[in-house]
Design a protein around this motif. Structure first.
Motif, PDB file in Angstrom:
ATOM      1  N   LYS A 104       0.814  -1.215   0.000  1.00 19.21           N
ATOM      2  CA  LYS A 104       0.000   0.000   0.000  1.00 19.21           C
ATOM      3  C   LYS A 104       0.849   1.268   0.000  1.00 19.21           C
ATOM      4  O   LYS A 104       0.470   2.270  -0.601  1.00 19.21           O
ATOM      5  N   SER A 105       1.979   1.231   0.714  1.00 20.47           N
ATOM      6  CA  SER A 105       2.772   2.448   0.889  1.00 20.47           C
ATOM      7  C   SER A 105       3.772   2.666  -0.234  1.00 20.47           C
ATOM      8  O   SER A 105       4.219   3.787  -0.457  1.00 20.47           O
ATOM      9  N   GLY A 106       4.154   1.592  -0.916  1.00 15.13           N
ATOM     10  CA  GLY A 106       5.190   1.698  -1.931  1.00 15.13           C
ATOM     11  C   GLY A 106       6.584   1.854  -1.342  1.00 15.13           C
ATOM     12  O   GLY A 106       7.556   2.039  -2.067  1.00 15.13           O
ATOM     13  N   LYS A 107       6.694   1.784  -0.020  1.00 13.72           N
ATOM     14  CA  LYS A 107       8.014   1.874   0.623  1.00 13.72           C
ATOM     15  C   LYS A 107       8.714   0.523   0.556  1.00 13.72           C
ATOM     16  O   LYS A 107       8.080  -0.507   0.327  1.00 13.72           O
ATOM     17  N   ASP A 108      10.014   0.538   0.816  1.00 14.71           N
ATOM     18  CA  ASP A 108      10.762  -0.714   0.884  1.00 14.71           C
ATOM     19  C   ASP A 108      10.352  -1.499   2.125  1.00 14.71           C
ATOM     20  O   ASP A 108      10.024  -0.921   3.158  1.00 14.71           O
ATOM     21  N   TRP A 109      10.416  -2.810   1.994  1.00 12.99           N
ATOM     22  CA  TRP A 109      10.120  -3.727   3.096  1.00 12.99           C
ATOM     23  C   TRP A 109      10.928  -3.342   4.329  1.00 12.99           C
ATOM     24  O   TRP A 109      10.385  -3.247   5.431  1.00 12.99           O
ATOM     25  N   GLU A 110      12.228  -3.082   4.135  1.00 15.98           N
ATOM     26  CA  GLU A 110      13.114  -2.759   5.264  1.00 15.98           C
ATOM     27  C   GLU A 110      12.677  -1.486   5.978  1.00 15.98           C
ATOM     28  O   GLU A 110      12.827  -1.366   7.196  1.00 15.98           O
ATOM     29  N   VAL A 111      12.176  -0.532   5.201  1.00 20.78           N
ATOM     30  CA  VAL A 111      11.752   0.750   5.783  1.00 20.78           C
ATOM     31  C   VAL A 111      10.531   0.547   6.681  1.00 20.78           C
ATOM     32  O   VAL A 111      10.509   0.984   7.828  1.00 20.78           O
ATOM     33  N   VAL A 112       9.542  -0.148   6.134  1.00 16.15           N
ATOM     34  CA  VAL A 112       8.312  -0.370   6.903  1.00 16.15           C
ATOM     35  C   VAL A 112       8.616  -1.229   8.126  1.00 16.15           C
ATOM     36  O   VAL A 112       8.193  -0.914   9.241  1.00 16.15           O
ATOM     37  N   PHE A 113       9.381  -2.286   7.906  1.00 17.08           N
ATOM     38  CA  PHE A 113       9.735  -3.140   9.028  1.00 17.08           C
ATOM     39  C   PHE A 113      10.503  -2.347  10.079  1.00 17.08           C
ATOM     40  O   PHE A 113      10.276  -2.487  11.275  1.00 17.08           O
ATOM     41  N   GLY A 114      11.414  -1.502   9.613  1.00 16.18           N
ATOM     42  CA  GLY A 114      12.214  -0.676  10.526  1.00 16.18           C
ATOM     43  C   GLY A 114      11.361   0.253  11.373  1.00 16.18           C
ATOM     44  O   GLY A 114      11.618   0.428  12.563  1.00 16.18           O
ATOM     45  N   GLU A 115      10.331   0.825  10.758  1.00 14.22           N
ATOM     46  CA  GLU A 115       9.420   1.707  11.499  1.00 14.22           C
ATOM     47  C   GLU A 115       8.686   0.930  12.596  1.00 14.22           C
ATOM     48  O   GLU A 115       8.601   1.375  13.744  1.00 14.22           O
ATOM     49  N   TRP A 116       8.151  -0.222  12.185  1.00 14.01           N
ATOM     50  CA  TRP A 116       7.442  -1.070  13.163  1.00 14.01           C
ATOM     51  C   TRP A 116       8.376  -1.497  14.281  1.00 14.01           C
ATOM     52  O   TRP A 116       8.055  -1.392  15.457  1.00 14.01           O
ATOM     53  N   TRP A 117       9.566  -1.937  13.898  1.00 18.99           N
ATOM     54  CA  TRP A 117      10.482  -2.494  14.882  1.00 18.99           C
ATOM     55  C   TRP A 117      10.992  -1.409  15.836  1.00 18.99           C
ATOM     56  O   TRP A 117      11.156  -1.656  17.035  1.00 18.99           O
ATOM     57  N   ALA A 118      11.183  -0.213  15.305  1.00 23.35           N
ATOM     58  CA  ALA A 118      11.605   0.913  16.153  1.00 23.35           C
ATOM     59  C   ALA A 118      10.512   1.232  17.171  1.00 23.35           C
ATOM     60  O   ALA A 118      10.791   1.468  18.352  1.00 23.35           O
ATOM     61  N   TRP A 119       9.263   1.205  16.708  1.00 25.30           N
ATOM     62  CA  TRP A 119       8.147   1.466  17.626  1.00 25.30           C
ATOM     63  C   TRP A 119       8.043   0.362  18.672  1.00 25.30           C
ATOM     64  O   TRP A 119       7.915   0.626  19.869  1.00 25.30           O
ATOM     65  N   GLU A 120       8.126  -0.878  18.200  1.00 25.87           N
ATOM     66  CA  GLU A 120       8.015  -2.031  19.113  1.00 25.87           C
ATOM     67  C   GLU A 120       9.084  -1.955  20.210  1.00 25.87           C
ATOM     68  O   GLU A 120       8.831  -2.297  21.348  1.00 25.87           O
ATOM     69  N   ASN A 121      10.252  -1.457  19.859  1.00 25.43           N
ATOM     70  CA  ASN A 121      11.351  -1.424  20.828  1.00 25.43           C
ATOM     71  C   ASN A 121      11.462  -0.088  21.570  1.00 25.43           C
ATOM     72  O   ASN A 121      12.388   0.113  22.339  1.00 25.43           O
ATOM     73  N   SER A 122      10.508   0.795  21.324  1.00 26.90           N
ATOM     74  CA  SER A 122      10.564   2.107  21.969  1.00 26.90           C
ATOM     75  C   SER A 122       9.697   2.176  23.214  1.00 26.90           C
ATOM     76  O   SER A 122       9.535   3.227  23.810  1.00 26.90           O
ATOM     77  N   GLY A 123       9.093   1.045  23.583  1.00 25.83           N
ATOM     78  CA  GLY A 123       8.183   1.059  24.713  1.00 25.83           C
ATOM     79  C   GLY A 123       6.765   1.401  24.308  1.00 25.83           C
ATOM     80  O   GLY A 123       5.931   1.747  25.123  1.00 25.83           O
ATOM     81  N   HIS A 124       6.482   1.314  22.990  1.00 27.97           N
ATOM     82  CA  HIS A 124       5.122   1.458  22.455  1.00 27.97           C
ATOM     83  C   HIS A 124       4.494   2.808  22.740  1.00 27.97           C
ATOM     84  O   HIS A 124       3.338   2.887  23.143  1.00 27.97           O
ATOM     85  N   SER A 125       5.272   3.851  22.535  1.00 25.22           N
ATOM     86  CA  SER A 125       4.713   5.177  22.804  1.00 25.22           C
ATOM     87  C   SER A 125       3.932   5.685  21.590  1.00 25.22           C
ATOM     88  O   SER A 125       4.178   5.256  20.483  1.00 25.22           O
TER      89      SER A 125
END
Ligand SMILES: [Zn+2]
Length: 125
Positions: A104-125
């Motif tokens: 849907k976003s047209g972004k790279d897999w690594e980019v989207v995964f990176g965003e999710w993973w950064a959020w997941e490891n940020s304490g879910h703020s």
């Protein structure tokens, strides 16, 4: 017949109604290997006294309950993770999973995964 040792005693349960060895009705079954047996049959199977069987079963039951609650906790953690992930992809991409979000976003897999993973490891703020 298979032989068992005290080390095969895995715990005690009241969830089983009859002895696997003699068929007698039980209030509590001793778990010996794959079998659920009464205390007398357990003693015969491992060739020890009932008091040795009882002590081993009590100790094993403590370990068994600890393992059961650890497994429940792991499952609860996994389900919470899956829920967070689904919520995150729905909120941020209107998608149910990573592949759909990438599409849907047209972004790279690594980019989207990176965003999710950064959020997941940020304490879910
Ligand atoms: Zn029995």
């Amino acid at each position: 017949m298979a032989t068992y040792s005290v080390r095969d005693i895995k715990g005690i349960t009241s969830e089983v109604a009859t002895c696997d060895k003699c068929g007698r009705v039980l209030e509590q079954a001793v778990i010996v290997g794959p079998l659920y047996v009464g205390p007398d049959c357990a003693a015969k199977l491992v060739q020890k006294s009932r008091s040795v069987v009882s002590a081993a079963a009590d100790a094993a039951e403590v370990r068994r309950q600890r393992d059961l609650s650890a497994a429940k906790q792991r499952e609860a953690d996994r389900q919470a993770y899956e829920r967070r992930k689904l919520d995150w992809f729905q909120t941020n991409y209107g998608a149910d999973n990573l592949d759909t979000a990438v599409e849907k976003s047209g972004k790279d897999w690594e980019v989207v995964f990176g965003e999710w993973w950064a959020w997941e490891n940020s304490g879910h703020s």
